[in-house]
Scaffold this motif. Structure first.
Motif, PDB file in Angstrom:
ATOM      1  N   ILE A  66       0.839  -1.200   0.000  1.00  0.00           N
ATOM      2  CA  ILE A  66       0.000   0.000   0.000  1.00  0.00           C
ATOM      3  C   ILE A  66       0.874   1.251   0.000  1.00  0.00           C
ATOM      4  O   ILE A  66       0.614   2.223  -0.731  1.00  0.00           O
ATOM      5  N   GLU A  67       1.934   1.235   0.794  1.00  0.00           N
ATOM      6  CA  GLU A  67       2.852   2.373   0.855  1.00  0.00           C
ATOM      7  C   GLU A  67       3.597   2.543  -0.468  1.00  0.00           C
ATOM      8  O   GLU A  67       3.808   3.665  -0.936  1.00  0.00           O
ATOM      9  N   ALA A  70       1.284   4.118  -3.040  1.00  0.00           N
ATOM     10  CA  ALA A  70       1.083   5.547  -2.796  1.00  0.00           C
ATOM     11  C   ALA A  70       2.226   6.370  -3.381  1.00  0.00           C
ATOM     12  O   ALA A  70       2.009   7.482  -3.887  1.00  0.00           O
ATOM     13  N   VAL A  71       3.442   5.824  -3.332  1.00  0.00           N
ATOM     14  CA  VAL A  71       4.593   6.507  -3.926  1.00  0.00           C
ATOM     15  C   VAL A  71       4.527   6.444  -5.452  1.00  0.00           C
ATOM     16  O   VAL A  71       4.735   7.440  -6.140  1.00  0.00           O
ATOM     17  N   LYS A  73       2.012   6.221  -7.473  1.00  0.00           N
ATOM     18  CA  LYS A  73       0.980   7.028  -8.136  1.00  0.00           C
ATOM     19  C   LYS A  73       1.358   8.507  -8.207  1.00  0.00           C
ATOM     20  O   LYS A  73       0.703   9.273  -8.908  1.00  0.00           O
ATOM     21  N   GLU A  74       2.431   8.906  -7.499  1.00  0.00           N
ATOM     22  CA  GLU A  74       2.892  10.290  -7.568  1.00  0.00           C
ATOM     23  C   GLU A  74       3.966  10.494  -8.636  1.00  0.00           C
ATOM     24  O   GLU A  74       4.427  11.617  -8.845  1.00  0.00           O
ATOM     25  N   ASP A  93      -8.170  -0.782   1.226  1.00  0.00           N
ATOM     26  CA  ASP A  93      -6.962   0.054   1.193  1.00  0.00           C
ATOM     27  C   ASP A  93      -6.389   0.112  -0.213  1.00  0.00           C
ATOM     28  O   ASP A  93      -5.892   1.150  -0.650  1.00  0.00           O
ATOM     29  N   ARG A  96      -8.125   2.649  -2.363  1.00  0.00           N
ATOM     30  CA  ARG A  96      -7.823   4.050  -2.043  1.00  0.00           C
ATOM     31  C   ARG A  96      -6.565   4.557  -2.749  1.00  0.00           C
ATOM     32  O   ARG A  96      -6.366   5.764  -2.853  1.00  0.00           O
ATOM     33  N   VAL A  97      -5.702   3.646  -3.191  1.00  0.00           N
ATOM     34  CA  VAL A  97      -4.526   4.074  -3.952  1.00  0.00           C
ATOM     35  C   VAL A  97      -4.716   3.770  -5.438  1.00  0.00           C
ATOM     36  O   VAL A  97      -3.765   3.587  -6.190  1.00  0.00           O
ATOM     37  N   ASN A  98      -5.992   3.686  -5.853  1.00  0.00           N
ATOM     38  CA  ASN A  98      -6.359   3.583  -7.271  1.00  0.00           C
ATOM     39  C   ASN A  98      -5.917   2.287  -7.940  1.00  0.00           C
ATOM     40  O   ASN A  98      -5.623   2.275  -9.147  1.00  0.00           O
ATOM     41  N   GLU A 181     -10.139  14.070  -8.195  1.00  0.00           N
ATOM     42  CA  GLU A 181      -9.657  12.710  -8.443  1.00  0.00           C
ATOM     43  C   GLU A 181     -10.495  12.007  -9.499  1.00  0.00           C
ATOM     44  O   GLU A 181      -9.969  11.344 -10.398  1.00  0.00           O
TER      45      GLU A 181
END
Length: 243
Positions: A66-67, A70-71, A73-74, A93, A96-98, A181
């Motif tokens: 998950i972490e 999150a990185v 997707k940026e 979860d 939530r990070v697509n 979003e």
């Protein structure tokens, strides 16, 4: 010929990686460009190799999936994420990070094929963003489950307080995703912002009528209420509708 799907496989367990790589290699469109056994290595590999999709385990030491997602997707060109895990409780979860899908171990070949088809659809949409007949589904979270809405069924989306309401032909759905979003996710399709709090599917617009102070009202096929169009968005909206 359709383009290949460049895939990066991430799992801290060697045999789990090898199993998934084997199953993916049986699909001719999939090109395995790399593998990683940890979260930090996965990020470095994604930056270097530029995969279209990352198959990502959730439970990993130091930095979990998950972490990592999150990185990723940026990044400037973020890959699509498919979680591949033995733990179904992380599905919410993951959404939530697509993440576009959530594969459970042991892998089922039919489920894997469906996942690859979903990636294929998104890839095709990205290469033809102006298609007048877009196909696809929007993933939303509802009561801990992931529901896939046909995008063509969405009439409009509005922001109300801390929630966003998605209005379809058959009902309404409240989600925690912001309007921005959703606007980004739906950018390949025929959606346009008519107000700071409203996003409309132009395929369902039937009438645009002057209101007051330069504003307009918009009518949607099959929906009784009229929507207000801010005067700041009228010119762009007419250009889209009349193009």
């Amino acid at each position: 010929m359709p383009s290949s799907i460049r895939a990066l496989v991430v799992d801290d367990e060697r045999y789990a990686r090898e199993e998934l790589i084997f199953l993916l290699s049986r699909h001719p469109r999939v090109e395995i460009v790399g593998e990683a056994d940890s979260g930090d290595t996965a990020i470095m590999q994604a930056i270097r190799l530029q995969p279209e999709v990352v198959f990502l385990d959730v439970e990993m030491p130091k930095m979990n999936g998950i972490e990592v997602a999150a990185v990723l997707k940026e990044l400037k060109n973020p890959p699509q994420i498919v979680f591949a895990t033995a733990y179904p409780q992380f599905a919410a979860d993951a959404f939530r990070v697509n993440a576009i899908d959530y594969l459970l171990k042991p892998y089922e070949e039919d489920q894997l094929a469906q996942t690859l088809n979903r990636i294929k659809v998104q890839d095709a949409l990205e290469t033809t963003p102006e298609s007048s007949h877009p196909l696809g589904k929007l993933a939303i979270e509802r009561e801990g489950e992931i529901v896939y809405l046909p995008i063509s069924s969405i009439l409009y989306i509005c922001r109300e307080g801390s929630l966003t309401r998605i209005v379809t032909k058959t009902g309404e759905h409240e989600v925690k995703l912001t309007l921005k979003e959703l606007e980004t996710r739906l950018s390949p399709f025929s959606f346009y912002r008519i107000h700071k709090s409203y996003l409309v599917n132009l395929l369902h617009v039937t009438r645009l009528s002057p209101w007051f102070n330069g504003a307009y009202q918009l009518e949607i096929d099959g929906y009784p209420e009229k929507l207000s169009v801010s005067r700041n968005y009228v010119k762009g909206l007419r250009a889209k509708l009349e193009h």
